[in-house]
Design a protein around this motif. Sequence first.
Motif, short mmCIF file in Angstrom:
data_model
loop_
_atom_site.label_atom_id
_atom_site.label_comp_id
_atom_site.label_asym_id
_atom_site.label_seq_id
_atom_site.Cartn_x
_atom_site.Cartn_y
_atom_site.Cartn_z
N THR A 79 1.71 1.72 -3.57
CA THR A 79 0.58 2.11 -4.45
C THR A 79 0.11 3.53 -4.13
O THR A 79 -0.48 4.19 -4.98
CB THR A 79 -0.60 1.12 -4.36
OG1 THR A 79 -1.10 1.06 -3.02
CG2 THR A 79 -0.22 -0.26 -4.83
N GLU A 80 0.38 3.99 -2.91
CA GLU A 80 0.02 5.39 -2.58
C GLU A 80 1.00 6.37 -3.20
O GLU A 80 0.66 7.52 -3.47
CB GLU A 80 -0.01 5.57 -1.05
CG GLU A 80 -1.30 5.02 -0.43
CD GLU A 80 -1.27 4.98 1.09
OE1 GLU A 80 -0.21 5.31 1.68
OE2 GLU A 80 -2.30 4.60 1.69
N ARG A 81 2.21 5.91 -3.46
CA ARG A 81 3.26 6.82 -3.97
C ARG A 81 3.37 6.82 -5.49
O ARG A 81 3.72 7.84 -6.09
CB ARG A 81 4.63 6.39 -3.42
CG ARG A 81 4.87 6.76 -1.99
CD ARG A 81 6.32 6.39 -1.66
NE ARG A 81 6.49 6.19 -0.23
CZ ARG A 81 7.52 5.55 0.31
NH1 ARG A 81 8.46 5.03 -0.46
NH2 ARG A 81 7.61 5.42 1.62
N HIS A 111 -6.42 0.01 -4.15
CA HIS A 111 -5.06 0.48 -4.43
C HIS A 111 -5.03 1.51 -5.57
O HIS A 111 -3.95 1.86 -6.04
CB HIS A 111 -4.15 -0.70 -4.74
CG HIS A 111 -3.91 -1.58 -3.55
ND1 HIS A 111 -3.11 -1.22 -2.50
CD2 HIS A 111 -4.41 -2.81 -3.23
CE1 HIS A 111 -3.10 -2.17 -1.59
NE2 HIS A 111 -3.90 -3.15 -2.01
N LYS A 112 -6.21 1.96 -5.99
CA LYS A 112 -6.30 2.98 -7.07
C LYS A 112 -5.44 2.59 -8.28
O LYS A 112 -4.64 3.37 -8.80
CB LYS A 112 -5.90 4.36 -6.54
CG LYS A 112 -6.82 4.83 -5.41
CD LYS A 112 -6.52 6.25 -4.99
CE LYS A 112 -7.59 6.81 -4.06
NZ LYS A 112 -7.90 5.95 -2.90
N ARG A 158 0.83 -1.21 0.00
CA ARG A 158 0.00 0.00 0.00
C ARG A 158 0.86 1.26 0.00
O ARG A 158 0.55 2.25 -0.67
CB ARG A 158 -0.95 0.01 1.20
CG ARG A 158 -1.85 1.25 1.20
CD ARG A 158 -2.77 1.30 2.40
NE ARG A 158 -3.73 0.21 2.37
CZ ARG A 158 -4.82 0.23 1.61
NH1 ARG A 158 -5.07 1.26 0.81
NH2 ARG A 158 -5.66 -0.77 1.62
N THR A 159 1.97 1.22 0.73
CA THR A 159 2.89 2.37 0.74
C THR A 159 3.32 2.70 -0.69
O THR A 159 3.36 3.86 -1.08
CB THR A 159 4.14 2.05 1.60
OG1 THR A 159 3.69 1.71 2.92
CG2 THR A 159 5.08 3.23 1.69
#
Length: 277
Positions: free
Chosen positions: A55-57, A90-91, A52-53
Amino acid sequence: MHSMINPHSAGLGLRREMLPEVLHTKPAAIDFFEVAPENWLPYGGKLQRDFRTLTERYPFFCHGLSLSIGSPDPLDITFVRQIKQFLDEHKILLYSEHLSYCSAGGHLYDLMPIPFTEEAVSHVATRIKQVQDILERPLIIENVSYYAAPGQQLSEQAFLLAILNEANCQLLLDVNNIYVNAVNHGYDANRFLQAMPSERIAYYHVAGHFQQTESLLIDTHGADIPDPVWLLLQQAYQLHGVKPTLYERDFNLPPLAELCRELAQIKTLQQASLELT
């Protein structure tokens, strides 16, 4: 969705073993990552948090393995809903799958070629539309490598074009698969490439392969990209325009710096194509 990623971009398939290094410092050569959702769905805990870290970046695409779009079995609706949840959570920008099947009365653990028939065209197109309805987003299908064509009525090219038209869906154009199939089945890779509809191509895949004999190539994703595949990619950019391009490397993984050299070469070709237009 597309405006969120630059067409002039090169991506890499993210393997679990790359996580620590990429979390620490992502090499600048990697513009986006691609993962098989099946490889991440079962995991929670630290692995999921690390994922997730990332996929957020950074921008992420998904390239699925087990949708089995051509299977005679009923569509696994529960699985498609799990995929939707994963993509939403996860967009994920784009979701693609293989134009093949991997289940028939049970899992086959291999991507099998769909018979190139009119009947299969209707069957697959109907299933693609069904998946798109559940996902509420496009399903991008990939041309696959195949080694036998049972019950063939149509050429691979005619079959692929018929499905794209009937399902009104997008294409993930795998340049290495075109080259591998052209050698193995004796057709002209450039003619096949020219016949593809530019407006349907969402992005490209490029990879290396293993040469078993003069006339048999095996699509392994375990080698550097050879010259004929680079040439075909260059051709694809000139014919269909520059689009995001992913380097698939699943085996014999060299250090990340070496993988990034292949990404740098993708960007060099993208730049050269831009200067030609």
